[in-house]
Write a protein that holds these residues in place. Structure first.
Motif, PDB file in Angstrom:
ATOM      1  N   GLU A  50      81.999  56.014  46.827  1.00  0.00           N
ATOM      2  CA  GLU A  50      81.568  55.862  45.425  1.00  0.00           C
ATOM      3  C   GLU A  50      80.097  56.193  45.218  1.00  0.00           C
ATOM      4  N   ASN A  51      79.272  56.029  46.272  1.00  0.00           N
ATOM      5  CA  ASN A  51      77.835  56.223  46.056  1.00  0.00           C
ATOM      6  C   ASN A  51      77.131  56.946  47.201  1.00  0.00           C
ATOM      7  N   GLY A  52      77.893  57.344  48.214  1.00  0.00           N
ATOM      8  CA  GLY A  52      77.293  58.104  49.316  1.00  0.00           C
ATOM      9  C   GLY A  52      76.577  57.263  50.369  1.00  0.00           C
ATOM     10  N   CYS A  53      76.619  55.949  50.231  1.00  0.00           N
ATOM     11  CA  CYS A  53      75.924  55.088  51.202  1.00  0.00           C
ATOM     12  C   CYS A  53      76.560  55.163  52.592  1.00  0.00           C
ATOM     13  N   VAL A  54      75.712  55.280  53.609  1.00  0.00           N
ATOM     14  CA  VAL A  54      76.186  55.251  54.993  1.00  0.00           C
ATOM     15  C   VAL A  54      75.491  54.104  55.721  1.00  0.00           C
ATOM     16  N   TRP A  55      76.292  53.265  56.358  1.00  0.00           N
ATOM     17  CA  TRP A  55      75.722  52.112  57.079  1.00  0.00           C
ATOM     18  C   TRP A  55      75.157  52.575  58.426  1.00  0.00           C
ATOM     19  N   VAL A  56      73.858  52.375  58.570  1.00  0.00           N
ATOM     20  CA  VAL A  56      73.182  52.759  59.809  1.00  0.00           C
ATOM     21  C   VAL A  56      72.602  51.508  60.458  1.00  0.00           C
ATOM     22  N   PRO A  57      73.316  50.948  61.450  1.00  0.00           N
ATOM     23  CA  PRO A  57      72.742  49.791  62.120  1.00  0.00           C
ATOM     24  C   PRO A  57      71.666  50.261  63.100  1.00  0.00           C
ATOM     25  N   GLN A  58      70.694  49.406  63.350  1.00  0.00           N
ATOM     26  CA  GLN A  58      69.668  49.795  64.322  1.00  0.00           C
ATOM     27  C   GLN A  58      70.298  49.813  65.705  1.00  0.00           C
ATOM     28  N   THR A  59      70.233  50.955  66.362  1.00  0.00           N
ATOM     29  CA  THR A  59      70.789  51.063  67.710  1.00  0.00           C
ATOM     30  C   THR A  59      69.740  51.632  68.649  1.00  0.00           C
ATOM     31  N   MET A  60      68.490  51.442  68.293  1.00  0.00           N
ATOM     32  CA  MET A  60      67.399  51.982  69.102  1.00  0.00           C
ATOM     33  C   MET A  60      66.229  51.018  69.025  1.00  0.00           C
ATOM     34  N   LYS A  61      65.319  51.113  70.007  1.00  0.00           N
ATOM     35  CA  LYS A  61      64.197  50.173  70.012  1.00  0.00           C
ATOM     36  C   LYS A  61      63.350  50.353  68.760  1.00  0.00           C
ATOM     37  N   GLU A  62      63.012  51.593  68.427  1.00  0.00           N
ATOM     38  CA  GLU A  62      62.162  51.819  67.259  1.00  0.00           C
ATOM     39  C   GLU A  62      62.964  52.453  66.118  1.00  0.00           C
ATOM     40  N   LYS A  63      63.239  51.649  65.088  1.00  0.00           N
ATOM     41  CA  LYS A  63      64.000  52.172  63.950  1.00  0.00           C
ATOM     42  C   LYS A  63      63.187  53.137  63.107  1.00  0.00           C
ATOM     43  N   ALA A  64      61.911  53.298  63.417  1.00  0.00           N
ATOM     44  CA  ALA A  64      61.077  54.256  62.678  1.00  0.00           C
ATOM     45  C   ALA A  64      61.720  55.641  62.664  1.00  0.00           C
ATOM     46  N   ILE A  65      62.532  55.949  63.667  1.00  0.00           N
ATOM     47  CA  ILE A  65      63.214  57.260  63.691  1.00  0.00           C
ATOM     48  C   ILE A  65      64.037  57.482  62.411  1.00  0.00           C
ATOM     49  N   CYS A  66      64.579  56.405  61.861  1.00  0.00           N
ATOM     50  CA  CYS A  66      65.440  56.535  60.683  1.00  0.00           C
ATOM     51  C   CYS A  66      64.648  56.812  59.405  1.00  0.00           C
ATOM     52  N   PHE A  67      63.344  56.561  59.435  1.00  0.00           N
ATOM     53  CA  PHE A  67      62.556  56.652  58.200  1.00  0.00           C
ATOM     54  C   PHE A  67      61.369  57.605  58.320  1.00  0.00           C
ATOM     55  N   ALA A  68      60.692  57.544  59.461  1.00  0.00           N
ATOM     56  CA  ALA A  68      59.468  58.339  59.590  1.00  0.00           C
ATOM     57  C   ALA A  68      59.766  59.805  59.895  1.00  0.00           C
ATOM     58  N   SER A  69      60.958  60.133  60.401  1.00  0.00           N
ATOM     59  CA  SER A  69      61.301  61.524  60.692  1.00  0.00           C
ATOM     60  C   SER A  69      61.235  62.337  59.405  1.00  0.00           C
ATOM     61  N   GLU A  70      60.774  63.573  59.534  1.00  0.00           N
ATOM     62  CA  GLU A  70      60.667  64.438  58.358  1.00  0.00           C
ATOM     63  C   GLU A  70      62.054  64.664  57.731  1.00  0.00           C
ATOM     64  N   THR A  71      63.041  64.901  58.588  1.00  0.00           N
ATOM     65  CA  THR A  71      64.418  65.069  58.108  1.00  0.00           C
ATOM     66  C   THR A  71      65.368  64.330  59.050  1.00  0.00           C
ATOM     67  N   LEU A  72      66.581  64.090  58.578  1.00  0.00           N
ATOM     68  CA  LEU A  72      67.556  63.350  59.377  1.00  0.00           C
ATOM     69  C   LEU A  72      68.866  64.109  59.506  1.00  0.00           C
ATOM     70  N   VAL A  73      69.476  63.991  60.682  1.00  0.00           N
ATOM     71  CA  VAL A  73      70.880  64.352  60.841  1.00  0.00           C
ATOM     72  C   VAL A  73      71.612  63.041  61.067  1.00  0.00           C
ATOM     73  N   LEU A  74      72.603  62.802  60.222  1.00  0.00           N
ATOM     74  CA  LEU A  74      73.318  61.525  60.277  1.00  0.00           C
ATOM     75  C   LEU A  74      74.773  61.816  60.625  1.00  0.00           C
ATOM     76  N   ILE A  75      75.189  61.322  61.786  1.00  0.00           N
ATOM     77  CA  ILE A  75      76.549  61.625  62.256  1.00  0.00           C
ATOM     78  C   ILE A  75      77.524  60.527  61.817  1.00  0.00           C
TER      79      ILE A  75
END
Ligand code: SF4
Lengths: 193, 472
Positions: free
Chosen positions: A111-136
């Motif tokens: 309905e809204n394109g939301c994808v649940w991304v649980p933290q699975t790494m020590k530094e979650k900054a990868i999910c936000f600070a990266s210039e672009t994301l590939v989300l599998i």
């Protein structure tokens, strides 16, 4: 008396009538084809791209195809050729230079394109600070609405998770929509089997 | 009779270009919300559920707060209670001292505005950087927000560009930000292109995220059953603020606690649809534990909320989830702007919250309502905004502030509001007024017209059109 007690006492003392939690059994939005709807939502209003990935595809070639100019790739997913690993970087700041962060989503909502991304790494900054994301995301994990999504999501020991629906955006200057506010400014969903 | 609101509104209306843009901007958000509403058959059931969940939670708030605290502590999070703004500021300062904080990055929070946190931090020598783009613009311009969700929408792109130049952001980041963005011949030193300015702000804020020792966020929701704090943003600034520094402080009003994920599903679907007319915010982040090696604190702030619960007429303001829909739709807000109100939260909900905070300082805002009830019709949690404003007006009488002109018509309005069938009848016959000679509806004898021009009533009311299926 501590503030805590004072507050709780006042709250208890000030209640007159009480109300019950409502029955939420009403009929909710359902899509005949949630996968198709998810792709539609994500590629239109959410402002992201979707690559449909076949089991025979080479994931690293697909990442290159999605972001041909990328210099620094970060991921902790086995099989992804990465220059940085969010589990082993010393500081979150080290991930600031990342061009493409490759991460995994667990539940996607049509309905809204939301994808649940649980933290699975020590530094979650990868999910936000990266210039672009590939989300599998697996097409098996797509639901119609957020009620279903909230029934499915799980936390692990890291104790953080976020729904991401597209690239970071803002309309704070004269309401003109701009992608790439503070977090990732591009998002490509890899839809797997 | 003039109020501070009407005087300020008159001034705002002198710049007709700005008023029109302000009006149209917020009306377009309202229209987007409507578009989304028609896509969901369960829209009204969602609103009614949200209303009931809030009523349930608020009348069991002490229990839910205890449950929330227990679960948050189990997750290793520190929980603090602040009865008022002073205690809240003291708690923040104490945590910052323990961690020797020099710089804070902060995502938008109306509660910190309510408690004057920034002034207090600056007084103690702490550098505080707002990270929501709109908030950052306002902070640099040293002006307050004029809306709770789109705080800087009244500022023009040229003003933003001038501010960024003055603060050195353009000099430092302009050339980099302009790469591949600006058209030929456009000079980054003078450009006011929104994409370019946003990019420059991105680099500017990135520097700040990297250097900060503490990230502060508000919370849209706190979930009792799990201890989660949920923060919804489009920019990802709350996530940047909490992914880099090793200290996260959450400031949350007591009334933001909800029971569980079932409730969360309802509110997640309503919040962005109402506030900005989007199906969702880009990020809906659940903070349950601190990051490895980091610390997380939650400050539960009362500051008058527990007393509001005892106010038989106005306790339902506690249901508000600060979505902004009531200001977007309010014809008075749209045409008078956020700064015409004496309270920092404008619009229908701000009128009510301001009165609950300090009647003498804020009664002026009660004139900023035409009792059109549009706010009641859009509020996702069904706060009875206009009825409450109406009640405040009655009370103003005993305070000696009532406008004798408005008093008479308010009494007539009450009859209509309390008898829904009459209201429908009145609506049906309203078009007749179009044929009534203007002097009858526009003369000074009809006091309501004194401050209002007669609206042109539609030939068929929306109600009827809707029923006939003419409205799609
Ligand atoms: S009163 Fe209702 S419409 Fe207004 S901000 Fe609060 S929740 Fe939104």
């Amino acid at each position: 008396m501590s503030s805590r007690e004072e507050i709780l006492n006042r709250l208890r003392g000030n209640v007159r009538e009480t109300y019950d939690f409502p029955d939420l059994g009403f009929k909710k939005l359902e899509f005949a084809d949630p996968v198709a709807q998810y792709i539609e939502t994500t590629t239109t209003t959410a402002g992201a791209r979707v690559f449909e990935i076949k089991p025979t595809d080479d994931i690293n070639a697909k990442i290159r195809e999605a972001y041909p100019d990328a210099r620094i790739i970060a991921s902790n997913i086995p099989g992804v050729l990465a220059d940085l690993n969010p589990d082993t970087v010393e500081r979150a700041q080290d991930l600031e230079v990342v061009d493409v962060g490759v991460i995994k989503g667990e539940v996607a909502c049509a309905e809204n394109g939301c994808v649940w991304v649980p933290q699975t790494m020590k530094e979650k900054a990868i999910c936000f600070a990266s210039e672009t994301l590939v989300l599998i995301v697996s097409r098996k994990n797509i639901v119609s609405n957020m009620h279903e999504a909230y029934e499915r999501i799980k936390f692990n020991d890291y104790g953080f998770g976020t729904f991401i629906s597209g690239p970071s955006k803002t309309a704070d200057i004269e309401q003109s929509l701009v992608y790439g506010a503070q977090a990732a400014r591009g998002l490509t969903v890899f839809l797997t089997d | 009779m003039s109020t501070k609101h009407s005087i300020a509104a008159e001034k705002f209306n002198q710049d007709s270009g700005r008023v029109t843009r302000h009006d149209q901007t917020f009306w377009s958000v309202r229209s987007k919300r409507d578009g989304l509403a028609y896509q969901l058959e369960e829209w009204e059931q969602l609103r009614e559920s949200a209303n009931l969940i809030k009523k349930h939670t608020i009348t069991h708030l002490a229990d839910y707060l205890e449950q929330f605290e227990t679960n948050a502590k189990k997750n290793g999070v520190h929980v603090h209670w602040a009865k008022d703004a002073d205690e809240y500021n003291d708690i923040v300062m104490e945590i910052m001292r323990q961690h020797n904080v020099k710089k804070v990055v902060k995502s938008k929070s109306m509660l910190t505005e309510e408690c004057h946190l920034n002034d207090n931090l600056i007084k103690h020598g702490i550098d505080v950087v707002e990270t929501d783009l709109g908030e950052r613009i306002l902070q640099l311009m040293e002006i307050p927000p004029s809306h709770i969700v789109m705080p800087a929408i009244h500022v023009t792109r040229e003003e933003v560009a001038a501010c960024f130049r003055e603060k050195g952001i353009i000099e430092k980041h302009g050339a980099h930000a302009a790469e591949g963005l600006l058209k030929e011949g456009e000079d980054w030193r003078t450009s006011s292109d929104p994409t370019y300015l946003t990019r420059a702000a991105r680099y500017h804020l990135r520097d700040n995220f990297m250097e900060a020792d503490c990230g502060m966020t508000g919370g849209n929701f706190g979930i009792a059953e799990t201890g989660d704090i949920v923060v919804c943003t489009n920019e990802g600034n709350a996530d940047m603020s909490t992914s880099i520094p090793k200290l996260h402080i959450v400031s949350i009003g007591l009334e933001k606690i909800i029971p569980n994920y079932k409730a969360m599903g309802v509110f997640q679907r309503l919040l962005a649809r109402h506030g900005t007319g989007q199906a969702t915010t880009v990020y809906t982040s659940h903070f349950r534990k601190a990051r490895p090696g980091a610390e997380m604190h939650i400050i539960l702030v009362d500051n008058g909320r527990s007393s509001i619960l005892g106010n038989i007429e106005h306790w339902q303001t506690l249901k508000c989830m600060r979505c902004g829909a009531c200001m977007n739709t309010c014809p008075v807000y749209r045409r008078s702007g956020g700064y015409s109100y004496t309270y920092f939260i404008p619009g229908p909900i701000g009128i009510n919250l301001g009165m609950l905070k300090d009647k003498e300082a804020n009664y002026h805002n009660c004139s900023a309502c035409s009792l059109c009830m549009s706010c009641d019709n859009v509020c996702p949690v069904k706060v009875d905004l206009s009825t409450q404003i109406y009640k405040w007006r009655q009370e103003l009488d005993s305070m000696g502030h009532a406008d004798p002109l408005k008093k008479m018509t308010s009494a007539g309005m009450q009859t209509l509001f309390e008898h829904p069938s009459l209201y429908t009848t009145a609506l049906k016959f309203a078009p007749l007024a179009n044929h009534v000679p203007a002097f009858m509806t526009n003369i000074k004898a009809n006091t309501w017209c004194y401050g209002h021009t007669m609206p042109e009533f539609a030939k068929e009311s929306f109600h009827t059109l809707w029923k006939k299926g003419k409205v799609k």
